[in-house]
Design a protein around this motif. Sequence first.
Motif, PDB file in Angstrom:
ATOM      1  N   SER A 210       8.134  12.100   2.558  1.00 28.79           N
ATOM      2  CA  SER A 210       7.766  10.698   2.496  1.00 28.79           C
ATOM      3  C   SER A 210       7.874  10.133   3.909  1.00 28.79           C
ATOM      4  CB  SER A 210       8.690   9.937   1.553  1.00 28.79           C
ATOM      5  OG  SER A 210       8.566  10.412   0.232  1.00 28.79           O
ATOM      6  N   ARG A 211       7.020   9.197   4.226  1.00 30.15           N
ATOM      7  CA  ARG A 211       7.044   8.631   5.565  1.00 30.15           C
ATOM      8  C   ARG A 211       6.597   7.175   5.517  1.00 30.15           C
ATOM      9  NH1 ARG A 211       1.850   8.583   7.760  1.00 30.15           N
ATOM     10  NH2 ARG A 211       2.731   8.367   9.850  1.00 30.15           N
ATOM     11  N   THR A 212       6.838   6.451   6.590  1.00 20.34           N
ATOM     12  CA  THR A 212       6.449   5.048   6.696  1.00 20.34           C
ATOM     13  C   THR A 212       5.271   4.911   7.649  1.00 20.34           C
ATOM     14  OG1 THR A 212       8.696   4.261   6.277  1.00 20.34           O
ATOM     15  CG2 THR A 212       7.198   2.744   7.381  1.00 20.34           C
ATOM     16  N   ALA A 213       4.244   4.210   7.204  1.00 20.73           N
ATOM     17  CA  ALA A 213       3.096   3.904   8.056  1.00 20.73           C
ATOM     18  C   ALA A 213       3.253   2.479   8.574  1.00 20.73           C
ATOM     19  CB  ALA A 213       1.801   4.042   7.274  1.00 20.73           C
ATOM     20  N   SER A 214       3.057   2.285   9.856  1.00 17.96           N
ATOM     21  CA  SER A 214       3.156   0.968  10.473  1.00 17.96           C
ATOM     22  C   SER A 214       1.985   0.781  11.423  1.00 17.96           C
ATOM     23  CB  SER A 214       4.480   0.828  11.235  1.00 17.96           C
ATOM     24  OG  SER A 214       4.565  -0.430  11.871  1.00 17.96           O
ATOM     25  N   MET A 215       1.226  -0.318  11.231  1.00 19.62           N
ATOM     26  CA  MET A 215       0.027  -0.558  12.037  1.00 19.62           C
ATOM     27  C   MET A 215       0.089  -1.938  12.668  1.00 19.62           C
ATOM     28  SD  MET A 215      -2.860   1.163   9.525  1.00 19.62           S
ATOM     29  CE  MET A 215      -2.317   0.265   8.068  1.00 19.62           C
ATOM     30  N   SER A 216      -0.166  -2.005  13.971  1.00 18.13           N
ATOM     31  CA  SER A 216      -0.122  -3.261  14.710  1.00 18.13           C
ATOM     32  C   SER A 216      -1.334  -4.125  14.391  1.00 18.13           C
ATOM     33  CB  SER A 216      -0.073  -2.983  16.212  1.00 18.13           C
ATOM     34  OG  SER A 216      -0.168  -4.190  16.940  1.00 18.13           O
ATOM     35  N   LEU A 217      -1.108  -5.440  14.301  1.00 19.02           N
ATOM     36  CA  LEU A 217      -2.214  -6.380  14.077  1.00 19.02           C
ATOM     37  C   LEU A 217      -2.777  -6.909  15.387  1.00 19.02           C
ATOM     38  CD1 LEU A 217      -0.874  -8.476  11.062  1.00 19.02           C
ATOM     39  CD2 LEU A 217      -1.988  -6.250  11.098  1.00 19.02           C
TER      40      LEU A 217
ATOM     41  N   SER B  95       1.675  -4.864   0.441  1.00 15.96           N
ATOM     42  CA  SER B  95       1.485  -5.546  -0.837  1.00 15.96           C
ATOM     43  C   SER B  95       1.393  -7.060  -0.698  1.00 15.96           C
ATOM     44  CB  SER B  95       2.621  -5.190  -1.801  1.00 15.96           C
ATOM     45  OG  SER B  95       3.880  -5.549  -1.260  1.00 15.96           O
ATOM     46  N   GLU B  96       1.803  -7.619   0.453  1.00 15.85           N
ATOM     47  CA  GLU B  96       1.713  -9.064   0.643  1.00 15.85           C
ATOM     48  C   GLU B  96       0.329  -9.511   1.091  1.00 15.85           C
ATOM     49  OE1 GLU B  96       4.789 -10.637   3.100  1.00 15.85           O
ATOM     50  OE2 GLU B  96       6.354 -10.302   1.584  1.00 15.85           O
ATOM     51  N   TRP B  97      -0.486  -8.578   1.515  1.00 19.82           N
ATOM     52  CA  TRP B  97      -1.873  -8.924   1.832  1.00 19.82           C
ATOM     53  C   TRP B  97      -2.678  -9.089   0.543  1.00 19.82           C
ATOM     54  CZ3 TRP B  97      -4.385  -6.086   6.607  1.00 19.82           C
ATOM     55  CH2 TRP B  97      -3.762  -6.535   7.769  1.00 19.82           C
ATOM     56  N   ASN B  98      -3.743  -9.895   0.607  1.00 20.50           N
ATOM     57  CA  ASN B  98      -4.577 -10.142  -0.564  1.00 20.50           C
ATOM     58  C   ASN B  98      -5.433  -8.916  -0.896  1.00 20.50           C
ATOM     59  OD1 ASN B  98      -3.695 -12.807  -0.863  1.00 20.50           O
ATOM     60  ND2 ASN B  98      -5.255 -13.577   0.553  1.00 20.50           N
ATOM     61  N   SER B  99      -5.353  -8.469  -2.123  1.00 17.05           N
ATOM     62  CA  SER B  99      -6.207  -7.367  -2.575  1.00 17.05           C
ATOM     63  C   SER B  99      -7.633  -7.869  -2.762  1.00 17.05           C
ATOM     64  CB  SER B  99      -5.690  -6.813  -3.903  1.00 17.05           C
ATOM     65  OG  SER B  99      -6.597  -5.899  -4.456  1.00 17.05           O
TER      66      SER B  99
ATOM     67  N   ASP C  84       1.796 -13.124  18.564  1.00 21.91           N
ATOM     68  CA  ASP C  84       2.937 -12.249  18.282  1.00 21.91           C
ATOM     69  C   ASP C  84       2.462 -10.804  18.353  1.00 21.91           C
ATOM     70  OD1 ASP C  84       5.180 -10.981  17.489  1.00 21.91           O
ATOM     71  OD2 ASP C  84       5.462 -12.107  15.644  1.00 21.91           O
ATOM     72  N   PRO C  85       2.378 -10.238  19.557  1.00 25.28           N
ATOM     73  CA  PRO C  85       1.803  -8.890  19.720  1.00 25.28           C
ATOM     74  C   PRO C  85       2.514  -7.807  18.923  1.00 25.28           C
ATOM     75  CG  PRO C  85       2.059 -10.000  21.826  1.00 25.28           C
ATOM     76  CD  PRO C  85       2.769 -10.840  20.821  1.00 25.28           C
ATOM     77  N   SER C  86       3.776  -8.043  18.514  1.00 24.63           N
ATOM     78  CA  SER C  86       4.523  -6.993  17.823  1.00 24.63           C
ATOM     79  C   SER C  86       4.313  -6.998  16.304  1.00 24.63           C
ATOM     80  CB  SER C  86       6.023  -7.149  18.115  1.00 24.63           C
ATOM     81  OG  SER C  86       6.515  -8.354  17.531  1.00 24.63           O
ATOM     82  N   LEU C  87       3.590  -7.987  15.783  1.00 21.15           N
ATOM     83  CA  LEU C  87       3.416  -8.121  14.342  1.00 21.15           C
ATOM     84  C   LEU C  87       2.721  -6.882  13.765  1.00 21.15           C
ATOM     85  CD1 LEU C  87       4.123 -10.353  12.305  1.00 21.15           C
ATOM     86  CD2 LEU C  87       1.728 -11.072  12.410  1.00 21.15           C
ATOM     87  N   THR C  88       3.320  -6.311  12.696  1.00 18.89           N
ATOM     88  CA  THR C  88       2.787  -5.086  12.099  1.00 18.89           C
ATOM     89  C   THR C  88       2.714  -5.208  10.584  1.00 18.89           C
ATOM     90  OG1 THR C  88       5.013  -4.124  12.000  1.00 18.89           O
ATOM     91  CG2 THR C  88       3.670  -3.600  13.949  1.00 18.89           C
ATOM     92  N   VAL C  89       1.829  -4.415   9.977  1.00 24.71           N
ATOM     93  CA  VAL C  89       1.750  -4.287   8.530  1.00 24.71           C
ATOM     94  C   VAL C  89       2.016  -2.821   8.200  1.00 24.71           C
ATOM     95  CG1 VAL C  89      -0.755  -3.856   8.523  1.00 24.71           C
ATOM     96  CG2 VAL C  89       0.353  -4.748   6.464  1.00 24.71           C
ATOM     97  N   GLY C  90       2.685  -2.563   7.073  1.00 24.83           N
ATOM     98  CA  GLY C  90       3.028  -1.177   6.785  1.00 24.83           C
ATOM     99  C   GLY C  90       3.253  -0.893   5.315  1.00 24.83           C
ATOM    100  N   TYR C  91       3.498   0.369   5.018  1.00 25.21           N
ATOM    101  CA  TYR C  91       3.692   0.827   3.646  1.00 25.21           C
ATOM    102  C   TYR C  91       4.374   2.193   3.672  1.00 25.21           C
ATOM    103  CZ  TYR C  91      -0.671   3.190   4.981  1.00 25.21           C
ATOM    104  OH  TYR C  91      -1.631   3.927   5.654  1.00 25.21           O
ATOM    105  N   SER C  92       4.900   2.578   2.520  1.00 22.07           N
ATOM    106  CA  SER C  92       5.467   3.919   2.351  1.00 22.07           C
ATOM    107  C   SER C  92       4.394   4.842   1.802  1.00 22.07           C
ATOM    108  CB  SER C  92       6.659   3.877   1.396  1.00 22.07           C
ATOM    109  OG  SER C  92       7.708   3.096   1.929  1.00 22.07           O
TER     110      SER C  92
END
Length: 405
Positions: free
Chosen positions: A285-292, A167-171, A297-305
């Motif tokens: 329900s599960r959490t999705a996490s995707m690496s950028l 949700s912090e990314w620009n729609s 910062d190789p570990s930086l990820t974006v995610g959602y439920s």
Amino acid sequence: MDGNNHSQKRRTVLKALGIGAVAIPSTVQAAKSSPRADSVRYETLRGRVADPISARQIMSLRQRFADSVSTDAASSLSVFVDPDAAFEDKQIIGYNVVATEGEGPREQFVTRSRSPDRGESISDAAAGIEDRLHSKADELLDSATQELTASSDRTPETSAEYDIPWSEWNSVGGTDVYNEYPFKSHNWGESRPGMVEIESDVRRSPEDPRIGARSMIRMEPGRQVCNSSVSNNDEYCIPGSTYNGWRNRSAKVFHDWDKSANDTPTDDLIEDYDPTNDLGDVTKSRTASMSLNIARDPSLTVGYSTSVAIPGAELIDKTTKATGRTKHSFEINSVGSNASMYNAEFEIGSVAEWEAGCSSPGGATILDIDIDLGWGIPNAVPGFKWLNTAGDSETFSYETYCSPY
């Protein structure tokens, strides 16, 4: 379809986002309001089976809506689905466009696949069908306005499993599509195989050269519709058969980022996607996490439920990242599984590198979301899964307006 004609159609659609307007006939209702919060704006169109909403009417409404809603200056990118290409074989009976301050436009389409030989436009059932589809369009709008109102007041979700909430990314745009599929032939005649809801969201990082998409698919098989209390559900039933109606059989979902608006080489496009591990026989329900894959910062990820409901089925990752295209396959394990006989729901996400290549005049495609759907009627003979099978497909091209002509 001829490539030149398709390109011209895209330019026409995208040009309509920036200039001109056409009158909306009185047979289609239009409205605008802000019922839940001052920051939420929407407009609607409602059509009829005999007189559905046209692509020109939608593009005109987009223009007026864009003029009335300001968006976040941090995101100069906005994308829209080409309604001519996405719905050329369908009747658009309901259309909504909704947004809050700082959010990209979200469009909602309630459609019905044409069956031209059945005389539906003069059928006594047409009014009941329209009422059902108009109610669905109202339901989608109500859900979207409630969600947007709530999101403007709440703190972004956080999780130990990812660094940046989606949700912090620009729609930059999104769509909700609800379609009733055309009659398919089987041993007892023909009937509609089911209803499918597809919810997609496209967002862009405000800080890094990354763009992402989410697609939720919910398949409601004809068997379940036939056994429900919805109006005019007889179109989904199979008289004389013990199976009542079609069952969910399969689905394939593709996120194709290898498009003209992005100058990133194909091999480098896909940064990550979800799910990367096969999911089987689950409702949770599960959490999705995707690496950028950001070098600093190789570990930086974006995610959602998210949620998944595929009891007795599997969601299989079949992606080859070097193609610039993700691929996931939903497959039924058994004709008697709950995911086959009842609703099945799952979501796909992906993140791609973004290097704007939108320099030539006209429009350019950012992303194609392709979906292949399958249904079946069981075979009573042991060892044979399906007696009859049927399929349909969807393509949603997300396009942006590049520069003046």
